[in-house]
Design a protein around this motif. Sequence first.
Motif, PDB file in Angstrom:
ATOM      1  N   VAL A 197      13.683 -10.024 -12.478  1.00 26.36           N
ATOM      2  CA  VAL A 197      13.165  -8.881 -13.218  1.00 26.36           C
ATOM      3  C   VAL A 197      12.522  -7.924 -12.232  1.00 26.36           C
ATOM      4  CG1 VAL A 197      11.550  -8.121 -14.999  1.00 26.36           C
ATOM      5  CG2 VAL A 197      12.813 -10.248 -15.288  1.00 26.36           C
ATOM      6  N   TYR A 198      12.691  -6.634 -12.478  1.00 32.41           N
ATOM      7  CA  TYR A 198      12.163  -5.615 -11.592  1.00 32.41           C
ATOM      8  C   TYR A 198      11.201  -4.702 -12.333  1.00 32.41           C
ATOM      9  CZ  TYR A 198      16.324  -6.996  -8.973  1.00 32.41           C
ATOM     10  OH  TYR A 198      17.296  -7.716  -8.322  1.00 32.41           O
ATOM     11  N   LEU A 199      10.296  -4.123 -11.585  1.00 28.89           N
ATOM     12  CA  LEU A 199       9.434  -3.080 -12.102  1.00 28.89           C
ATOM     13  C   LEU A 199       9.461  -1.931 -11.107  1.00 28.89           C
ATOM     14  CD1 LEU A 199       7.490  -2.318 -14.425  1.00 28.89           C
ATOM     15  CD2 LEU A 199       5.619  -3.052 -12.927  1.00 28.89           C
ATOM     16  N   GLU A 200      10.152  -0.867 -11.478  1.00 29.09           N
ATOM     17  CA  GLU A 200      10.215   0.334 -10.654  1.00 29.09           C
ATOM     18  C   GLU A 200       9.043   1.219 -11.028  1.00 29.09           C
ATOM     19  OE1 GLU A 200      11.492   2.753  -7.690  1.00 29.09           O
ATOM     20  OE2 GLU A 200      12.572   0.935  -8.271  1.00 29.09           O
ATOM     21  N   MET A 201       8.195   1.512 -10.066  1.00 26.89           N
ATOM     22  CA  MET A 201       6.990   2.290 -10.306  1.00 26.89           C
ATOM     23  C   MET A 201       7.097   3.610  -9.566  1.00 26.89           C
ATOM     24  SD  MET A 201       4.105  -0.722 -10.002  1.00 26.89           S
ATOM     25  CE  MET A 201       4.479  -1.019  -8.273  1.00 26.89           C
ATOM     26  N   ASN A 202       7.020   4.688 -10.312  1.00 27.16           N
ATOM     27  CA  ASN A 202       7.095   6.029  -9.753  1.00 27.16           C
ATOM     28  C   ASN A 202       5.831   6.807 -10.088  1.00 27.16           C
ATOM     29  OD1 ASN A 202       9.880   5.736  -8.820  1.00 27.16           O
ATOM     30  ND2 ASN A 202      10.455   5.877 -10.982  1.00 27.16           N
ATOM     31  N   SER A 203       5.615   7.887  -9.358  1.00 30.64           N
ATOM     32  CA  SER A 203       4.444   8.748  -9.573  1.00 30.64           C
ATOM     33  C   SER A 203       3.166   7.921  -9.646  1.00 30.64           C
ATOM     34  CB  SER A 203       4.623   9.571 -10.854  1.00 30.64           C
ATOM     35  OG  SER A 203       5.779  10.382 -10.783  1.00 30.64           O
ATOM     36  N   LEU A 204       2.996   7.062  -8.686  1.00 27.69           N
ATOM     37  CA  LEU A 204       1.867   6.135  -8.701  1.00 27.69           C
ATOM     38  C   LEU A 204       0.536   6.863  -8.572  1.00 27.69           C
ATOM     39  CD1 LEU A 204       3.412   3.274  -6.603  1.00 27.69           C
ATOM     40  CD2 LEU A 204       2.462   3.033  -8.910  1.00 27.69           C
TER      41      LEU A 204
ATOM     42  N   LEU B 159       0.844  -1.193   0.000  1.00 25.64           N
ATOM     43  CA  LEU B 159       0.000   0.000   0.000  1.00 25.64           C
ATOM     44  C   LEU B 159       0.878   1.240   0.000  1.00 25.64           C
ATOM     45  CD1 LEU B 159      -2.776   1.398   0.317  1.00 25.64           C
ATOM     46  CD2 LEU B 159      -2.488   1.125   2.794  1.00 25.64           C
ATOM     47  N   VAL B 160       0.643   2.123  -0.968  1.00 23.41           N
ATOM     48  CA  VAL B 160       1.399   3.366  -1.060  1.00 23.41           C
ATOM     49  C   VAL B 160       0.446   4.512  -1.363  1.00 23.41           C
ATOM     50  CG1 VAL B 160       3.519   2.230  -1.814  1.00 23.41           C
ATOM     51  CG2 VAL B 160       1.872   3.058  -3.509  1.00 23.41           C
ATOM     52  N   GLN B 161       0.889   5.720  -1.059  1.00 18.09           N
ATOM     53  CA  GLN B 161       0.103   6.905  -1.362  1.00 18.09           C
ATOM     54  C   GLN B 161       0.329   7.354  -2.797  1.00 18.09           C
ATOM     55  OE1 GLN B 161       0.462  10.119   1.454  1.00 18.09           O
ATOM     56  NE2 GLN B 161       0.678   8.729   3.189  1.00 18.09           N
ATOM     57  N   ALA B 162      -0.661   8.016  -3.357  1.00 16.55           N
ATOM     58  CA  ALA B 162      -0.518   8.570  -4.698  1.00 16.55           C
ATOM     59  C   ALA B 162       0.710   9.468  -4.766  1.00 16.55           C
ATOM     60  CB  ALA B 162      -1.770   9.344  -5.085  1.00 16.55           C
ATOM     61  N   GLY B 163       1.460   9.334  -5.853  1.00 15.36           N
ATOM     62  CA  GLY B 163       2.686  10.082  -6.017  1.00 15.36           C
ATOM     63  C   GLY B 163       3.909   9.363  -5.495  1.00 15.36           C
ATOM     64  N   GLY B 164       3.702   8.284  -4.780  1.00 20.06           N
ATOM     65  CA  GLY B 164       4.800   7.526  -4.218  1.00 20.06           C
ATOM     66  C   GLY B 164       5.402   6.543  -5.199  1.00 20.06           C
ATOM     67  N   SER B 165       6.350   5.762  -4.701  1.00 24.02           N
ATOM     68  CA  SER B 165       7.072   4.808  -5.528  1.00 24.02           C
ATOM     69  C   SER B 165       7.073   3.431  -4.886  1.00 24.02           C
ATOM     70  CB  SER B 165       8.525   5.260  -5.740  1.00 24.02           C
ATOM     71  OG  SER B 165       8.591   6.510  -6.397  1.00 24.02           O
ATOM     72  N   LEU B 166       7.239   2.428  -5.726  1.00 22.85           N
ATOM     73  CA  LEU B 166       7.287   1.050  -5.274  1.00 22.85           C
ATOM     74  C   LEU B 166       8.091   0.246  -6.284  1.00 22.85           C
ATOM     75  CD1 LEU B 166       5.940  -0.389  -2.805  1.00 22.85           C
ATOM     76  CD2 LEU B 166       4.181  -1.182  -4.377  1.00 22.85           C
ATOM     77  N   ARG B 167       8.841  -0.726  -5.811  1.00 27.22           N
ATOM     78  CA  ARG B 167       9.596  -1.594  -6.701  1.00 27.22           C
ATOM     79  C   ARG B 167       9.156  -3.035  -6.525  1.00 27.22           C
ATOM     80  NH1 ARG B 167      16.082  -2.556  -6.441  1.00 27.22           N
ATOM     81  NH2 ARG B 167      15.398  -3.735  -4.594  1.00 27.22           N
ATOM     82  N   LEU B 168       8.734  -3.644  -7.614  1.00 26.67           N
ATOM     83  CA  LEU B 168       8.354  -5.037  -7.624  1.00 26.67           C
ATOM     84  C   LEU B 168       9.514  -5.887  -8.132  1.00 26.67           C
ATOM     85  CD1 LEU B 168       4.769  -4.837  -9.184  1.00 26.67           C
ATOM     86  CD2 LEU B 168       5.464  -4.562  -6.789  1.00 26.67           C
TER      87      LEU B 168
ATOM     88  N   GLN C  25      -0.235  -7.803  -4.885  1.00 27.93           N
ATOM     89  CA  GLN C  25      -1.195  -6.708  -4.842  1.00 27.93           C
ATOM     90  C   GLN C  25      -0.496  -5.369  -4.648  1.00 27.93           C
ATOM     91  OE1 GLN C  25      -4.810  -6.757  -4.998  1.00 27.93           O
ATOM     92  NE2 GLN C  25      -4.434  -4.545  -5.198  1.00 27.93           N
ATOM     93  N   VAL C  26      -0.869  -4.411  -5.488  1.00 27.16           N
ATOM     94  CA  VAL C  26      -0.421  -3.030  -5.349  1.00 27.16           C
ATOM     95  C   VAL C  26      -1.650  -2.159  -5.171  1.00 27.16           C
ATOM     96  CG1 VAL C  26       0.671  -1.061  -6.484  1.00 27.16           C
ATOM     97  CG2 VAL C  26       1.672  -3.348  -6.694  1.00 27.16           C
ATOM     98  N   THR C  27      -1.691  -1.419  -4.085  1.00 27.98           N
ATOM     99  CA  THR C  27      -2.810  -0.532  -3.809  1.00 27.98           C
ATOM    100  C   THR C  27      -2.289   0.886  -3.628  1.00 27.98           C
ATOM    101  OG1 THR C  27      -4.035  -2.315  -2.712  1.00 27.98           O
ATOM    102  CG2 THR C  27      -4.763  -0.055  -2.301  1.00 27.98           C
ATOM    103  N   VAL C  28      -2.838   1.815  -4.393  1.00 25.84           N
ATOM    104  CA  VAL C  28      -2.425   3.208  -4.336  1.00 25.84           C
ATOM    105  C   VAL C  28      -3.585   4.030  -3.796  1.00 25.84           C
ATOM    106  CG1 VAL C  28      -1.488   5.167  -5.599  1.00 25.84           C
ATOM    107  CG2 VAL C  28      -0.940   2.834  -6.320  1.00 25.84           C
ATOM    108  N   SER C  29      -3.378   4.665  -2.673  1.00 26.80           N
ATOM    109  CA  SER C  29      -4.415   5.469  -2.044  1.00 26.80           C
ATOM    110  C   SER C  29      -4.270   6.931  -2.438  1.00 26.80           C
ATOM    111  CB  SER C  29      -4.354   5.329  -0.526  1.00 26.80           C
ATOM    112  OG  SER C  29      -3.116   5.805  -0.019  1.00 26.80           O
ATOM    113  N   SER C  30      -5.378   7.652  -2.425  1.00 29.30           N
ATOM    114  CA  SER C  30      -5.379   9.065  -2.767  1.00 29.30           C
ATOM    115  C   SER C  30      -5.375   9.931  -1.534  1.00 29.30           C
ATOM    116  CB  SER C  30      -6.583   9.399  -3.639  1.00 29.30           C
ATOM    117  OG  SER C  30      -7.783   9.108  -2.962  1.00 29.30           O
TER     118      SER C  30
END
Length: 123
Positions: free
Chosen positions: A79-86, A11-20, A118-123
Amino acid sequence: QVQLVESGGGLVQAGGSLRLSCAASGRTFSTYAMAWFRQAPGKEREFAAAIGWSGGPRFYADSVKGRFTISRDNAKNTVYLEMNSLKPEDTAVYYCAAKVGQLSPTKILYNYWGQGTQVTVSS
């Protein structure tokens, strides 16, 4: 057989980052391409990003282009997936997939799949 195990969701906030991460076990050949797909509730599983296992071109869905980066570490078969500006619309179960041959955004062409994370992005 190739086994794929995803990790790094949360769980991350909008605008945050996460790496899978997606760790592959079993025989993985240099001709395997890797990809990330995602599936939101009530929607079809959709392509996000792909990369040739031995390097080469990378391909992204328009919805994630400029925000997500796919990469790989061949020594670790990971393999990685870097996710920014979620964004909240990025909320989904993310699946790692592998196929023989060139990368492709077509999900039916992939032979091996992970269990999803699961990736959850909160506003």
